[in-house]
Design a protein around this motif. Structure first.
Motif, short mmCIF file in Angstrom:
data_model
loop_
_atom_site.label_atom_id
_atom_site.label_comp_id
_atom_site.label_asym_id
_atom_site.label_seq_id
_atom_site.Cartn_x
_atom_site.Cartn_y
_atom_site.Cartn_z
N LEU A 256 0.82 -1.21 0.00
CA LEU A 256 0.00 0.00 0.00
C LEU A 256 0.85 1.26 0.00
O LEU A 256 0.56 2.22 -0.71
N GLU A 257 1.92 1.27 0.81
CA GLU A 257 2.71 2.48 0.94
C GLU A 257 3.45 2.81 -0.36
O GLU A 257 3.54 3.97 -0.76
N SER A 258 3.96 1.77 -1.03
CA SER A 258 4.62 2.03 -2.31
C SER A 258 3.62 2.51 -3.35
O SER A 258 3.89 3.43 -4.13
N GLU A 259 2.44 1.87 -3.36
CA GLU A 259 1.41 2.22 -4.34
C GLU A 259 0.93 3.65 -4.13
O GLU A 259 0.73 4.41 -5.07
N ARG A 260 0.74 4.03 -2.88
CA ARG A 260 0.21 5.36 -2.57
C ARG A 260 1.31 6.42 -2.52
O ARG A 260 1.02 7.62 -2.43
N GLY A 261 2.56 5.99 -2.53
CA GLY A 261 3.67 6.94 -2.45
C GLY A 261 3.80 7.58 -1.09
O GLY A 261 4.19 8.75 -0.97
N ILE A 262 3.49 6.82 -0.02
CA ILE A 262 3.59 7.37 1.33
C ILE A 262 4.52 6.52 2.18
O ILE A 262 4.87 5.40 1.82
N CYS A 263 4.94 7.09 3.28
CA CYS A 263 5.63 6.33 4.32
C CYS A 263 5.07 6.80 5.66
O CYS A 263 4.50 7.90 5.77
N ILE A 264 5.22 5.95 6.66
CA ILE A 264 4.73 6.28 8.00
C ILE A 264 5.93 6.51 8.91
O ILE A 264 6.78 5.64 9.09
N CYS A 265 5.98 7.71 9.44
CA CYS A 265 7.09 8.13 10.29
C CYS A 265 6.63 8.05 11.74
O CYS A 265 5.61 8.65 12.11
N GLU A 266 7.38 7.30 12.56
CA GLU A 266 6.98 7.07 13.94
C GLU A 266 8.01 7.64 14.90
O GLU A 266 9.21 7.43 14.72
N SER A 267 7.55 8.34 15.89
CA SER A 267 8.29 8.98 16.98
C SER A 267 8.50 10.45 16.66
O SER A 267 8.70 10.86 15.50
N GLU A 268 8.45 11.25 17.70
CA GLU A 268 8.58 12.70 17.54
C GLU A 268 9.94 13.07 16.94
O GLU A 268 10.03 13.93 16.06
N VAL A 269 11.00 12.39 17.38
CA VAL A 269 12.34 12.73 16.89
C VAL A 269 12.43 12.48 15.38
O VAL A 269 12.91 13.33 14.63
N ALA A 270 11.98 11.30 14.93
CA ALA A 270 12.05 10.97 13.51
C ALA A 270 11.22 11.94 12.67
O ALA A 270 11.62 12.34 11.57
N ILE A 271 10.06 12.33 13.18
CA ILE A 271 9.20 13.26 12.44
C ILE A 271 9.87 14.62 12.32
O ILE A 271 9.85 15.25 11.25
N ARG A 272 10.50 15.07 13.39
CA ARG A 272 11.18 16.37 13.35
C ARG A 272 12.33 16.34 12.34
O ARG A 272 12.56 17.31 11.61
N VAL A 273 13.08 15.23 12.30
CA VAL A 273 14.17 15.10 11.33
C VAL A 273 13.61 15.15 9.91
O VAL A 273 14.14 15.85 9.03
N ALA A 274 12.53 14.40 9.67
CA ALA A 274 11.92 14.37 8.34
C ALA A 274 11.48 15.77 7.90
O ALA A 274 11.72 16.19 6.76
N LEU A 275 10.84 16.50 8.81
CA LEU A 275 10.41 17.86 8.48
C LEU A 275 11.62 18.74 8.14
O LEU A 275 11.59 19.52 7.18
N ALA A 276 12.68 18.62 8.93
CA ALA A 276 13.88 19.43 8.70
C ALA A 276 14.52 19.11 7.36
O ALA A 276 15.15 19.98 6.74
N GLU A 277 14.36 17.87 6.88
CA GLU A 277 14.95 17.45 5.61
C GLU A 277 14.02 17.72 4.42
O GLU A 277 14.32 17.33 3.30
N GLY A 278 12.89 18.35 4.70
CA GLY A 278 12.00 18.75 3.61
C GLY A 278 11.02 17.68 3.15
O GLY A 278 10.41 17.83 2.08
N VAL A 279 10.86 16.62 3.94
CA VAL A 279 9.89 15.59 3.58
C VAL A 279 8.48 16.16 3.76
O VAL A 279 8.19 16.83 4.76
N GLN A 280 7.61 15.90 2.80
CA GLN A 280 6.27 16.51 2.80
C GLN A 280 5.32 15.75 3.70
O GLN A 280 5.00 14.58 3.44
N PRO A 281 4.82 16.37 4.77
CA PRO A 281 3.86 15.69 5.65
C PRO A 281 2.46 15.73 5.06
O PRO A 281 2.08 16.68 4.39
N LEU A 282 1.69 14.67 5.33
CA LEU A 282 0.30 14.60 4.88
C LEU A 282 -0.67 14.75 6.04
O LEU A 282 -1.75 15.32 5.89
N SER A 283 -0.29 14.20 7.20
CA SER A 283 -1.09 14.36 8.41
C SER A 283 -0.29 13.85 9.60
O SER A 283 0.73 13.17 9.44
#
Length: 276
Positions: free
Chosen positions: A29-56
């Motif tokens: 599903l994740e490959s088909e939809r082009g999404i990934c699930i980011c878990e933990s506050e630290v990992a989410i903050r890193v992803a945001l800092a690296e410019g990864v586009q959040p969906l929710s």
């Protein structure tokens, strides 16, 4: 920032978070939809800092107070979905012990040529890691974390290797899968990759238990300025094709009758010794 309290657990906005423990379904599903699930506050903050586009963002009501620092940097136009207390297991398949999840757009992957162009322009030493058919997503995440901490320039992932953007891999990596440049090898792996690496003057180093392996302490390993280090499958190791093409087979000296370390531990040792 829009706080959306989810009174209806069948709301379509929760679809990215359904059945997170069903790994085969999630990978498809994740490959088909082009999404990934980011878990933990630290990992989410890193992803945001690296410019990864959040969906929710998904959080249970009782955890809202504890993620105020994250909410302070969360994009104001992206929904924060708030579950009633005690309902995360019903939605996700497990309790949100880490407190928070985010569905994000999968970053556009590099191809091998793009990765090599990116790292071979660098002055000085170059150190790459190649993950050959690692199947444990936790090992993949741990290797990325070691690579980020110890300055590895890039990672190449074999076609059959576990997905670095799997939820658990992202969590174990503490978000470093978004920081270290990486590419997945093409269908002509390993022949095509070996040819490209050798064409770029990169020395191939394979970690292997072999009578012909040299010690990690061997000084000749330090003489090379461009190296790609191959790590094999947790059970079967590296293929004969890769071993035969390697410039060096290397093993870590060990004591007390221990013959090997898992790839999470061995990669950190090797990166420290060869790539500093």
């Amino acid at each position: 920032m829009a706080l959306v309290r989810m009174t209806d657990l069948t709301d379509q906005r929760l679809n990215p978070y359904l059945k997170l423990t069903d790994h085969q379904l999630r990978n498809a599903l994740e490959s088909e939809r082009g999404i990934c699930i980011c878990e933990s506050e630290v990992a989410i903050r890193v992803a945001l800092a690296e410019g990864v586009q959040p969906l929710s963002l998904l959080v249970e009501e009782q955890r809202l107070e504890g993620i105020q620092d994250l909410l302070a940097v969360w994009p104001k136009d992206i929904d924060v979905l708030v579950l009633p207390e005690g309902t995360s297991e019903q939605v996700c398949g497990y309790k949100l012990y880490r407190g928070v999840l985010s569905a994000m757009r999968r970053p556009e992957p590099l191809n091998i040529t793009q990765l090599l162009d990116k790292v071979t322009d660098k002055l000085g030493n170059i150190c790459l890691a190649v993950m050959d058919n690692l199947v444990d997503v936790s090992n993949v995440g741990a290797l990325f974390r070691s690579a980020a901490a110890l300055g590895i320039d890039g990672i190449i992932v074999a076609p059959t290797c576990a997905d670095p953007l799997n939820r658990r891999s992202i969590r174990v990596s503490v978000g470093t899968v978004f920081q270290v440049p990486w590419a997945r090898a093409g269908d002509n792996y390993p022949q095509g990759l070996i040819k490209e690496l050798k064409t770029d003057g990169i020395t191939l180093v394979s970690m292997a238990l072999s009578n012909s392996a040299v010690s990690l302490r061997d000084p000749q390993l330090k003489q090379h300025k461009r190296e790609a280090i191959f790590f094999g499958n947790e059970r079967f190791g590296l293929s004969q094709e890769i071993l035969k093409a390697s410039d060096y087979l290397v093993e870590i000296p060990m004591e007390h009758g221990v013959d090997s370390l898992n790839v999470a531990a061995s990669s950190a040792v090797i990166f420290w010794e060869l790539c500093q």
